[in-house]
Design an enzyme around this catalytic site. Sequence first.
Site, PDB file in Angstrom:
ATOM      1  N   SER A  89       0.850  -1.192   0.000  1.00  0.00           N
ATOM      2  CA  SER A  89       0.000   0.000   0.000  1.00  0.00           C
ATOM      3  C   SER A  89       0.884   1.239   0.000  1.00  0.00           C
ATOM      4  O   SER A  89       1.971   1.238   0.595  1.00  0.00           O
ATOM      5  CB  SER A  89      -0.906   0.018   1.234  1.00  0.00           C
ATOM      6  OG  SER A  89      -1.520   1.282   1.389  1.00  0.00           O
ATOM      7  N   SER A  90       0.417   2.303  -0.634  1.00  0.00           N
ATOM      8  CA  SER A  90       1.191   3.545  -0.664  1.00  0.00           C
ATOM      9  C   SER A  90       1.278   4.209   0.702  1.00  0.00           C
ATOM     10  O   SER A  90       2.054   5.146   0.891  1.00  0.00           O
ATOM     11  CB  SER A  90       0.584   4.524  -1.676  1.00  0.00           C
ATOM     12  OG  SER A  90      -0.738   4.871  -1.316  1.00  0.00           O
ATOM     13  N   CYS A  91       0.508   3.717   1.692  1.00  0.00           N
ATOM     14  CA  CYS A  91       0.579   4.303   3.035  1.00  0.00           C
ATOM     15  C   CYS A  91       1.894   3.956   3.731  1.00  0.00           C
ATOM     16  O   CYS A  91       2.164   4.455   4.827  1.00  0.00           O
ATOM     17  CB  CYS A  91      -0.600   3.860   3.892  1.00  0.00           C
ATOM     18  SG  CYS A  91      -0.546   2.126   4.366  1.00  0.00           S
ATOM     19  N   TYR A 105      -1.444  -0.239  10.169  1.00  0.00           N
ATOM     20  CA  TYR A 105      -1.544  -0.918   8.875  1.00  0.00           C
ATOM     21  C   TYR A 105      -0.268  -0.721   8.067  1.00  0.00           C
ATOM     22  O   TYR A 105       0.255  -1.660   7.458  1.00  0.00           O
ATOM     23  CB  TYR A 105      -2.748  -0.365   8.118  1.00  0.00           C
ATOM     24  CG  TYR A 105      -2.983  -0.982   6.761  1.00  0.00           C
ATOM     25  CD1 TYR A 105      -3.440  -2.291   6.642  1.00  0.00           C
ATOM     26  CD2 TYR A 105      -2.757  -0.257   5.597  1.00  0.00           C
ATOM     27  CE1 TYR A 105      -3.673  -2.858   5.390  1.00  0.00           C
ATOM     28  CE2 TYR A 105      -2.988  -0.816   4.340  1.00  0.00           C
ATOM     29  CZ  TYR A 105      -3.440  -2.113   4.253  1.00  0.00           C
ATOM     30  OH  TYR A 105      -3.658  -2.665   3.007  1.00  0.00           O
ATOM     31  N   LYS A 148       2.434  -3.530   6.588  1.00  0.00           N
ATOM     32  CA  LYS A 148       2.774  -3.648   5.177  1.00  0.00           C
ATOM     33  C   LYS A 148       4.281  -3.495   4.945  1.00  0.00           C
ATOM     34  O   LYS A 148       4.860  -4.166   4.074  1.00  0.00           O
ATOM     35  CB  LYS A 148       1.991  -2.620   4.349  1.00  0.00           C
ATOM     36  CG  LYS A 148       0.516  -2.960   4.193  1.00  0.00           C
ATOM     37  CD  LYS A 148       0.330  -4.283   3.458  1.00  0.00           C
ATOM     38  CE  LYS A 148      -1.122  -4.630   3.225  1.00  0.00           C
ATOM     39  NZ  LYS A 148      -1.284  -5.927   2.526  1.00  0.00           N
ATOM     40  N   HIS A 180     -13.529   2.729   1.593  1.00  0.00           N
ATOM     41  CA  HIS A 180     -12.511   3.702   1.236  1.00  0.00           C
ATOM     42  C   HIS A 180     -13.196   4.980   0.766  1.00  0.00           C
ATOM     43  O   HIS A 180     -14.394   5.010   0.521  1.00  0.00           O
ATOM     44  CB  HIS A 180     -11.606   3.129   0.153  1.00  0.00           C
ATOM     45  CG  HIS A 180     -10.865   1.903   0.595  1.00  0.00           C
ATOM     46  ND1 HIS A 180     -11.368   0.628   0.414  1.00  0.00           N
ATOM     47  CD2 HIS A 180      -9.687   1.755   1.235  1.00  0.00           C
ATOM     48  CE1 HIS A 180     -10.505  -0.254   0.903  1.00  0.00           C
ATOM     49  NE2 HIS A 180      -9.482   0.403   1.407  1.00  0.00           N
TER      50      HIS A 180
END
Length: 313
Positions: free
Chosen positions: A107-109, A136, A140, A179
């Site tokens: 994920s880009s987070c 989260y 990841k 989302h």
Amino acid sequence: MIVKVQGKFLLTGVSGMVGSAIKKWLPNKNLLTPKKDELDLCDRQQVDAYFDQYRPEYVFMIGAKVGGIIANKADPVGFLSENARMQLNLFEACHKYGTKKNLFLGSSCIYPRECPQPMKEEYLLSGVLEPTNEGYAIAKIMGLKLAQYYYEQYGMLTVCPMPCNIYGTNDHFDFERSHVLSALVRRFVDATDENQPSVTLWGTGSAKREFIHVDDVAKALLFLMEYCNSSDIINLGTGTDISIKDLANQIAQEVGYQGEIVWDISKPDGMPRKCLDISRLTEMGFEPNINLQEGIKRTISEYRQLKIEGKIK
């Protein structure tokens, strides 16, 4: 999309948005798609027994505990611990039973809150994470590092795409789990149907996000499983972003909502901006096909159909 890789595939998270999109493109023959009641990825013994029985050769690690800001803030323990356990169990089993190639969906987070834009792969761990989804993100990052360590130490190859915000078919429309794009579609369709004079949204609307339709994501993941032979991060997105305020206005206009949009600035915006540098993926020869306007139209249509069918609570 023609899948050239031949062998037995394991697809986790098949009931979710990304998993169900990938399934459409994989041959049913030699495709393992266990649901949670058949295989609890958090249970090490169950995962080991499943691999021992079915011996998958290619594993798509798509299943995860996911959600928006509300869900992440309410259960950081769950987002960190459940995702960490799933990843540990899957990587261990892949190594033990000798899979040929895997794909870990990130994920880009994972990138820092104040990350330079657009975000390049090398910016990982260069700053502090966004606190609203830190649990989260840490999980990841752990999964990504496990993939790289298993490759360095044992030669087990796992492809590691990091997508931007995914939306589209089979996304949740539940406000607790949805989302941002799907949540906005629900708010404006419902407000229009109920003649609501105003819609209140979280934050200032200034945060900028990048969106990619799940069908493009599925095709990209199959492309990477086919052609990528590195465990380095590879960003997956469109390379363009939009403010949440502009997104809300675009969805409202597409729905036909005529009321007022109110911004509750006491609520968090999340990370100020998240736009990926996708040059590595582009250089490999992949580009998404569904633009945001078309994707919004599809999502509105799908939500309205779900309402007609009585599937929205």
